[in-house]
Design a protein around this motif. Structure first.
Motif, PDB file in Angstrom:
ATOM      1  N   SER A 128      22.120   5.239 -21.194  1.00 27.13           N
ATOM      2  CA  SER A 128      20.764   4.662 -21.679  1.00 27.13           C
ATOM      3  C   SER A 128      20.997   3.201 -22.743  1.00 27.13           C
ATOM      4  N   ARG A 129      19.753   2.921 -23.032  1.00 25.96           N
ATOM      5  CA  ARG A 129      20.273   1.759 -24.090  1.00 25.96           C
ATOM      6  C   ARG A 129      21.135   2.154 -25.586  1.00 25.96           C
ATOM      7  N   LEU A 130      21.273   3.541 -25.494  1.00 31.53           N
ATOM      8  CA  LEU A 130      22.124   2.952 -26.851  1.00 31.53           C
ATOM      9  C   LEU A 130      23.609   2.999 -26.507  1.00 31.53           C
ATOM     10  N   ASP A 131      24.014   3.631 -25.439  1.00 34.56           N
ATOM     11  CA  ASP A 131      25.361   3.023 -24.395  1.00 34.56           C
ATOM     12  C   ASP A 131      25.421   2.226 -24.051  1.00 34.56           C
ATOM     13  N   GLU A 132      24.215   1.101 -24.059  1.00 30.40           N
ATOM     14  CA  GLU A 132      23.940  -0.092 -24.117  1.00 30.40           C
ATOM     15  C   GLU A 132      24.733  -0.753 -25.590  1.00 30.40           C
ATOM     16  N   ILE A 133      23.242  -0.512 -26.238  1.00 27.69           N
ATOM     17  CA  ILE A 133      23.945  -1.145 -27.383  1.00 27.69           C
ATOM     18  C   ILE A 133      25.854  -1.046 -28.047  1.00 27.69           C
ATOM     19  N   LYS A 134      25.738   0.675 -27.414  1.00 31.06           N
ATOM     20  CA  LYS A 134      27.712   0.398 -27.918  1.00 31.06           C
ATOM     21  C   LYS A 134      28.468  -0.498 -27.487  1.00 31.06           C
ATOM     22  N   GLU A 135      27.760  -0.493 -26.661  1.00 32.83           N
ATOM     23  CA  GLU A 135      28.944  -1.562 -25.332  1.00 32.83           C
ATOM     24  C   GLU A 135      29.061  -2.827 -26.186  1.00 32.83           C
ATOM     25  N   GLU A 136      27.980  -3.269 -26.338  1.00 38.98           N
ATOM     26  CA  GLU A 136      27.290  -4.514 -27.118  1.00 38.98           C
ATOM     27  C   GLU A 136      28.439  -4.815 -28.748  1.00 38.98           C
ATOM     28  N   LEU A 137      28.303  -3.941 -29.300  1.00 37.22           N
ATOM     29  CA  LEU A 137      29.199  -3.547 -30.249  1.00 37.22           C
ATOM     30  C   LEU A 137      30.684  -3.483 -29.982  1.00 37.22           C
ATOM     31  N   LYS A 138      30.951  -3.272 -29.108  1.00 32.37           N
ATOM     32  CA  LYS A 138      32.647  -2.687 -28.520  1.00 32.37           C
ATOM     33  C   LYS A 138      33.157  -4.701 -28.350  1.00 32.37           C
ATOM     34  N   LYS A 139      31.486  -5.202 -27.286  1.00 28.60           N
ATOM     35  CA  LYS A 139      32.466  -6.637 -27.011  1.00 28.60           C
ATOM     36  C   LYS A 139      32.178  -8.050 -28.050  1.00 28.60           C
ATOM     37  N   LEU A 140      31.391  -6.972 -29.445  1.00 27.47           N
ATOM     38  CA  LEU A 140      31.677  -8.322 -30.472  1.00 27.47           C
ATOM     39  C   LEU A 140      32.556  -7.698 -31.092  1.00 27.47           C
ATOM     40  N   ASP A 141      33.173  -6.863 -31.072  1.00 25.21           N
ATOM     41  CA  ASP A 141      34.599  -6.646 -31.357  1.00 25.21           C
ATOM     42  C   ASP A 141      33.818  -5.624 -33.197  1.00 25.21           C
ATOM     43  N   ILE A 142      32.811  -4.657 -32.975  1.00 25.32           N
ATOM     44  CA  ILE A 142      32.419  -4.004 -34.612  1.00 25.32           C
ATOM     45  C   ILE A 142      32.301  -2.889 -34.770  1.00 25.32           C
ATOM     46  N   SER A 143      33.254  -2.574 -35.256  1.00 24.58           N
ATOM     47  CA  SER A 143      33.691  -0.494 -34.976  1.00 24.58           C
ATOM     48  C   SER A 143      32.937  -0.069 -36.497  1.00 24.58           C
ATOM     49  N   PRO A 144      31.647   0.480 -35.624  1.00 23.68           N
ATOM     50  CA  PRO A 144      30.906   0.702 -36.814  1.00 23.68           C
ATOM     51  C   PRO A 144      31.731   1.975 -38.014  1.00 23.68           C
ATOM     52  N   THR A 145      31.262   2.427 -38.919  1.00 23.95           N
ATOM     53  CA  THR A 145      31.872   3.570 -39.378  1.00 23.95           C
ATOM     54  C   THR A 145      30.943   4.341 -39.344  1.00 23.95           C
ATOM     55  N   ILE A 146      31.775   5.763 -39.453  1.00 26.24           N
ATOM     56  CA  ILE A 146      30.469   7.169 -39.179  1.00 26.24           C
ATOM     57  C   ILE A 146      29.100   7.138 -39.718  1.00 26.24           C
ATOM     58  N   PHE A 147      29.751   6.130 -41.515  1.00 31.17           N
ATOM     59  CA  PHE A 147      28.404   6.107 -42.043  1.00 31.17           C
ATOM     60  C   PHE A 147      27.616   5.584 -41.389  1.00 31.17           C
ATOM     61  N   ALA A 148      27.079   5.037 -41.199  1.00 32.03           N
ATOM     62  CA  ALA A 148      26.662   3.920 -40.224  1.00 32.03           C
ATOM     63  C   ALA A 148      25.482   4.805 -38.560  1.00 32.03           C
ATOM     64  N   ARG A 149      26.161   5.765 -38.022  1.00 35.96           N
ATOM     65  CA  ARG A 149      26.180   6.420 -36.779  1.00 35.96           C
ATOM     66  C   ARG A 149      24.155   6.716 -37.093  1.00 35.96           C
ATOM     67  N   LYS A 150      24.385   7.171 -38.091  1.00 37.53           N
ATOM     68  CA  LYS A 150      22.669   7.369 -38.006  1.00 37.53           C
ATOM     69  C   LYS A 150      21.445   6.190 -37.565  1.00 37.53           C
ATOM     70  N   GLU A 151      21.857   4.852 -38.229  1.00 37.24           N
ATOM     71  CA  GLU A 151      21.284   3.692 -38.368  1.00 37.24           C
ATOM     72  C   GLU A 151      21.061   3.656 -36.432  1.00 37.24           C
ATOM     73  N   ILE A 152      22.896   3.591 -36.148  1.00 38.41           N
ATOM     74  CA  ILE A 152      22.507   2.964 -34.612  1.00 38.41           C
ATOM     75  C   ILE A 152      21.831   3.663 -33.575  1.00 38.41           C
ATOM     76  N   ARG A 153      22.007   6.143 -34.153  1.00 35.21           N
ATOM     77  CA  ARG A 153      20.822   5.892 -33.351  1.00 35.21           C
ATOM     78  C   ARG A 153      19.307   5.931 -33.008  1.00 35.21           C
ATOM     79  N   GLU A 154      19.036   4.764 -34.629  1.00 38.25           N
ATOM     80  CA  GLU A 154      17.395   5.006 -33.931  1.00 38.25           C
ATOM     81  C   GLU A 154      17.974   3.001 -33.668  1.00 38.25           C
ATOM     82  N   LEU A 155      19.029   2.039 -32.526  1.00 33.77           N
ATOM     83  CA  LEU A 155      18.530   0.775 -32.314  1.00 33.77           C
ATOM     84  C   LEU A 155      17.521   1.143 -31.178  1.00 33.77           C
ATOM     85  N   PRO A 156      18.196   1.985 -30.140  1.00 29.22           N
ATOM     86  CA  PRO A 156      17.174   1.458 -28.773  1.00 29.22           C
ATOM     87  C   PRO A 156      15.530   1.495 -29.337  1.00 29.22           C
TER      88      PRO A 156
END
Length: 178
Positions: free
Chosen positions: A5-33
């Motif tokens: 899924s596009r969300l999985d791709e985004i999460k992988e991109e963030l991981k490669k960039l060494d970005i670990s969003p907090t639980i507070f950013a979950r709602k916004e991250i889910r909107e990115l696709p």
């Protein structure tokens, strides 16, 4: 085997960039696709608070634009995006462990505070990099070069889509553009 899924791709991109969003950013991250184009890539992402209403937000720098995302349960979704060519300045100010980022866009200032000190500095560097080369970045993607078009013509001829006569006619037109 299911497609990623596009969300999985985004999460992988963030991981490669060494970005670990907090639980507070979950709602916004889910909107990115739904916000990002399918081929748009994240360059960096920070989270913090909107200085005006104290909502938790994310600020996303992509290979095309800067996006401010605020997803609140009661207030819905607010998305603002800014072309790098419209940003006149970006700066950060640090205090102990946290920082604030101020972005001057045309006649408006976007202010975010509560950003991690290290992340604010890195985010500003990435955005400044795109600000220094705004338009050339996009033009390279929009239209294939004449060489690319010639190669494509050759493939069309080889596959039998174009006759020799059609191929030579199209090739002549492209060569005249050089």
């Amino acid at each position: 085997m299911s497609e990623k899924s596009r969300l999985d791709e985004i999460k992988e991109e963030l991981k490669k960039l060494d970005i670990s969003p907090t639980i507070f950013a979950r709602k916004e991250i889910r909107e990115l696709p739904d916000i990002l184009s399918p081929d748009e890539r994240i360059v960096y992402l920070v989270e913090g608070r909107n200085k005006l209403n104290h909502h938790h937000i994310i600020l996303v720098a992509t290979d095309r634009r800067l996006i401010f995302v605020d997803k609140e349960f009661m207030y819905g979704l607010k998305v603002e995006d800014f072309s790098y060519s419209k940003i006149s300045s970006i700066q950060y100010e640090t205090e102990f462990l946290l920082a604030s980022i101020d972005i001057q866009v045309t006649d408006d200032v976007v202010e975010i505070d509560g950003v991690g000190k290290y992340h604010a500095e890195l985010f500003c560097e990435k955005v400044r990099d795109f600000m220094s080369r705004p338009e050339q970045h996009f033009q390279s993607k929009s239209e294939p070069s004449i060489l690319d078009q010639l190669e494509q013509l050759g493939r069309l001829k080889e596959s039998g889509v174009l006759s020799d006569e059609e191929f030579l006619d199209q090739k002549k037109k492209l060569m005249e553009k050089l």
